[in-house]
Write an enzyme that holds these catalytic residues in place. Structure first.
Site, PDB file in Angstrom:
ATOM      1  N   ASN A   9       0.877  -1.163   0.000  1.00 27.64           N
ATOM      2  CA  ASN A   9       0.000   0.000   0.000  1.00 27.64           C
ATOM      3  C   ASN A   9       0.920   1.219   0.000  1.00 27.64           C
ATOM      4  O   ASN A   9       1.501   1.560   1.029  1.00 27.64           O
ATOM      5  CB  ASN A   9      -0.889  -0.017   1.252  1.00 27.64           C
ATOM      6  CG  ASN A   9      -1.686   1.268   1.397  1.00 27.64           C
ATOM      7  OD1 ASN A   9      -1.736   2.091   0.482  1.00 27.64           O
ATOM      8  ND2 ASN A   9      -2.318   1.450   2.550  1.00 27.64           N
ATOM      9  N   TRP A  10       1.033   1.836  -1.159  1.00 30.79           N
ATOM     10  CA  TRP A  10       1.985   2.948  -1.289  1.00 30.79           C
ATOM     11  C   TRP A  10       1.489   4.234  -0.640  1.00 30.79           C
ATOM     12  O   TRP A  10       2.229   5.193  -0.542  1.00 30.79           O
ATOM     13  CB  TRP A  10       2.276   3.193  -2.779  1.00 30.79           C
ATOM     14  CG  TRP A  10       3.214   2.195  -3.377  1.00 30.79           C
ATOM     15  CD1 TRP A  10       3.847   1.162  -2.742  1.00 30.79           C
ATOM     16  CD2 TRP A  10       3.658   2.149  -4.744  1.00 30.79           C
ATOM     17  NE1 TRP A  10       4.640   0.468  -3.625  1.00 30.79           N
ATOM     18  CE2 TRP A  10       4.543   1.060  -4.869  1.00 30.79           C
ATOM     19  CE3 TRP A  10       3.388   2.913  -5.879  1.00 30.79           C
ATOM     20  CZ2 TRP A  10       5.163   0.723  -6.064  1.00 30.79           C
ATOM     21  CZ3 TRP A  10       3.996   2.584  -7.083  1.00 30.79           C
ATOM     22  CH2 TRP A  10       4.887   1.502  -7.167  1.00 30.79           C
ATOM     23  N   LYS A  11       0.222   4.251  -0.266  1.00 35.95           N
ATOM     24  CA  LYS A  11      -0.351   5.474   0.316  1.00 35.95           C
ATOM     25  C   LYS A  11      -0.064   6.660  -0.619  1.00 35.95           C
ATOM     26  O   LYS A  11      -0.078   6.472  -1.830  1.00 35.95           O
ATOM     27  CB  LYS A  11       0.165   5.680   1.748  1.00 35.95           C
ATOM     28  CG  LYS A  11      -0.060   4.412   2.591  1.00 35.95           C
ATOM     29  CD  LYS A  11       0.181   4.591   4.058  1.00 35.95           C
ATOM     30  CE  LYS A  11      -0.077   3.260   4.768  1.00 35.95           C
ATOM     31  NZ  LYS A  11       0.076   3.336   6.220  1.00 35.95           N
ATOM     32  N   HIS A  94      -9.441   1.550   4.940  1.00 38.66           N
ATOM     33  CA  HIS A  94      -8.156   1.701   5.636  1.00 38.66           C
ATOM     34  C   HIS A  94      -8.346   2.632   6.835  1.00 38.66           C
ATOM     35  O   HIS A  94      -9.119   3.582   6.773  1.00 38.66           O
ATOM     36  CB  HIS A  94      -7.104   2.259   4.675  1.00 38.66           C
ATOM     37  CG  HIS A  94      -5.723   2.160   5.244  1.00 38.66           C
ATOM     38  ND1 HIS A  94      -5.247   3.069   6.164  1.00 38.66           N
ATOM     39  CD2 HIS A  94      -4.735   1.245   5.054  1.00 38.66           C
ATOM     40  CE1 HIS A  94      -4.013   2.704   6.511  1.00 38.66           C
ATOM     41  NE2 HIS A  94      -3.680   1.602   5.861  1.00 38.66           N
ATOM     42  N   GLU A  96      -6.625   4.958   7.923  1.00 38.81           N
ATOM     43  CA  GLU A  96      -6.372   6.375   7.631  1.00 38.81           C
ATOM     44  C   GLU A  96      -7.606   7.018   6.999  1.00 38.81           C
ATOM     45  O   GLU A  96      -7.901   8.186   7.224  1.00 38.81           O
ATOM     46  CB  GLU A  96      -5.133   6.504   6.727  1.00 38.81           C
ATOM     47  CG  GLU A  96      -3.865   6.226   7.525  1.00 38.81           C
ATOM     48  CD  GLU A  96      -2.720   5.620   6.738  1.00 38.81           C
ATOM     49  OE1 GLU A  96      -2.716   5.694   5.500  1.00 38.81           O
ATOM     50  OE2 GLU A  96      -1.819   5.046   7.391  1.00 38.81           O
ATOM     51  N   GLU A 166      -5.421  -4.725  10.514  1.00 39.61           N
ATOM     52  CA  GLU A 166      -4.394  -3.708  10.722  1.00 39.61           C
ATOM     53  C   GLU A 166      -4.676  -2.957  12.016  1.00 39.61           C
ATOM     54  O   GLU A 166      -5.471  -2.016  12.029  1.00 39.61           O
ATOM     55  CB  GLU A 166      -4.403  -2.704   9.561  1.00 39.61           C
ATOM     56  CG  GLU A 166      -4.035  -3.306   8.225  1.00 39.61           C
ATOM     57  CD  GLU A 166      -3.408  -2.266   7.293  1.00 39.61           C
ATOM     58  OE1 GLU A 166      -2.360  -2.587   6.728  1.00 39.61           O
ATOM     59  OE2 GLU A 166      -3.945  -1.156   7.160  1.00 39.61           O
ATOM     60  N   GLY A 172       2.743   2.364  10.759  1.00 45.25           N
ATOM     61  CA  GLY A 172       3.712   3.448  10.603  1.00 45.25           C
ATOM     62  C   GLY A 172       4.416   3.827  11.894  1.00 45.25           C
ATOM     63  O   GLY A 172       5.079   4.852  11.979  1.00 45.25           O
ATOM     64  N   SER A 212       3.604  -2.101  10.238  1.00 50.42           N
ATOM     65  CA  SER A 212       5.055  -2.181  10.420  1.00 50.42           C
ATOM     66  C   SER A 212       5.646  -3.544  10.035  1.00 50.42           C
ATOM     67  O   SER A 212       6.562  -4.035  10.690  1.00 50.42           O
ATOM     68  CB  SER A 212       5.449  -1.805  11.855  1.00 50.42           C
ATOM     69  OG  SER A 212       5.046  -0.478  12.140  1.00 50.42           O
ATOM     70  N   GLY A 233       2.941  -1.058   4.232  1.00 47.98           N
ATOM     71  CA  GLY A 233       3.035   0.361   3.906  1.00 47.98           C
ATOM     72  C   GLY A 233       4.472   0.746   3.602  1.00 47.98           C
ATOM     73  O   GLY A 233       5.002   0.464   2.521  1.00 47.98           O
ATOM     74  N   GLY A 234       5.134   1.343   4.581  1.00 46.41           N
ATOM     75  CA  GLY A 234       6.480   1.898   4.404  1.00 46.41           C
ATOM     76  C   GLY A 234       7.467   0.981   3.681  1.00 46.41           C
ATOM     77  O   GLY A 234       8.166   1.418   2.761  1.00 46.41           O
TER      78      GLY A 234
HETATM   79  P1  13P Z   1       3.187   0.430   7.634  1.00 51.77           P
HETATM   80  O1  13P Z   1       3.657  -0.872   7.040  1.00 51.77           O
HETATM   81  O2  13P Z   1       3.935   1.616   7.138  1.00 51.77           O
HETATM   82  O3  13P Z   1       3.083   0.357   9.123  1.00 51.77           O
HETATM   83  O4  13P Z   1       1.674   0.642   7.096  1.00 51.77           O
HETATM   84  C1  13P Z   1       0.765  -0.380   7.219  1.00 51.77           C
HETATM   85  C2  13P Z   1      -0.447  -0.025   6.456  1.00 51.77           C
HETATM   86  O5  13P Z   1      -1.186   0.867   6.813  1.00 51.77           O
HETATM   87  C3  13P Z   1      -0.729  -0.774   5.226  1.00 51.77           C
HETATM   88  O6  13P Z   1      -1.992  -0.495   4.750  1.00 51.77           O
END
Ligand code: 13P
Length: 248
Positions: A9-11, A94, A96, A166, A172, A212, A233-234
């Protein structure tokens, strides 16, 4: 048999040029994997991703969509628009989007239902906040989110959905749920799906863990009985890290 699914998930990262070079670098590195790999890219990078992914087995995903088909909805993107760009998967609900953009369970449910109707595969995100976990409400909250999101979803459709557990406190933050905690929640999600859809279906559903996930912790997480993949994510923004996660 559940085939592991690793999704990035590149956000809000990666413009179209960055997307092209990332995918050209990644392609060869994950060619031989048995794992299903998906990249969920920003809307403006979908077209570039589609071209760069041609000839690979990597799936293309978006990070959000409207439940409406067309009309006066400034700033929204419809499921048909995604389909016309070759998108197969869409992240829905998600944390967020829930927390920052105030998406409600009802909105998430409408998106899940519309995605399925259109033939897009939802990656449905659920999970509790730190406060909810500390109050021992992780299961209650997650079950509520699941049941609300899945209202009106039929058995045959449920088999296609990917659920991503999640925990908000692990996103993050560098804090990962312990592999055992992640599995306990995955087992609980599967039990909830069993109540709703029966055992056969619940055993088919892919349940990912997200929060994470890194090259250093992915193996332990994937060794758990009920965790079938990761939503990353990251660490999905660095080719080397994502490659290691895919090839855990
Ligand atoms: P991180 O891997 O950066 O913690 O993000 C997880 C995430 O929100 C994937 O959708």
């Amino acid at each position: 048999m559940r085939v592991p699914v690793m999704a990035g998930n590149w956000k809000m990262h990666m413009n179209s040029n960055e997307t092209k070079s990332f995918i050209h670098d990644l392609r060869g590195r994950v060619e031989d994997t048995e794992v299903k790999v998906i990249l969920c890219v920003p809307f403006t990078s979908i077209s570039a991703a589609k071209d760069a992914l041609a000839g690979t087995k990597i799936g293309l995903g978006a990070q959000n969509m409207s439940w409406e088909e067309k009309g006066a909805f400034t700033g929204e993107i419809s499921p048909d628009m995604l389909l016309s760009e070759g998108v197969e998967y869409v992240i829905i609900g998600h944390s967020e989007r829930r927390a920052i953009f105030k998406e409600t369970d009802d909105m998430i449910n409408k998106k899940v239902v519309k995605a399925l109707e259109k033939g897009l595969i939802p990656i449905l995100c659920v999970g509790e906040t730190l406060e909810e976990r500390e109050e021992h409400k992780a299961k209650e909250v997650t079950k509520h989110q699941l049941k609300e999101a899945l209202k009106g979803v039929r058995v045959k459709e449920m088999e296609k959905i990917i659920v991503a557990y999640e925990p908000v406190w692990a996103i993050g933050t560098g804090k990962t749920a312990s592999p055992e905690d992640a599995n306990e929640m995955a087992v609980f999600i599967r039990e909830t799906l069993k109540e709703l859809y029966g055992e056969e279906t619940s055993e088919e559903v892919i349940i990912q863990y997200g929060g994470s996930v890194k090259p250093g912790n992915v193996e332990e997480i994937m060794n758990q009985s009920d965790v079938d993949g990761a939503l990353v994510g990251g660490a999905s923004l660095k080719v080397e890290d994502f490659e290691k996660i895919v090839n855990f």
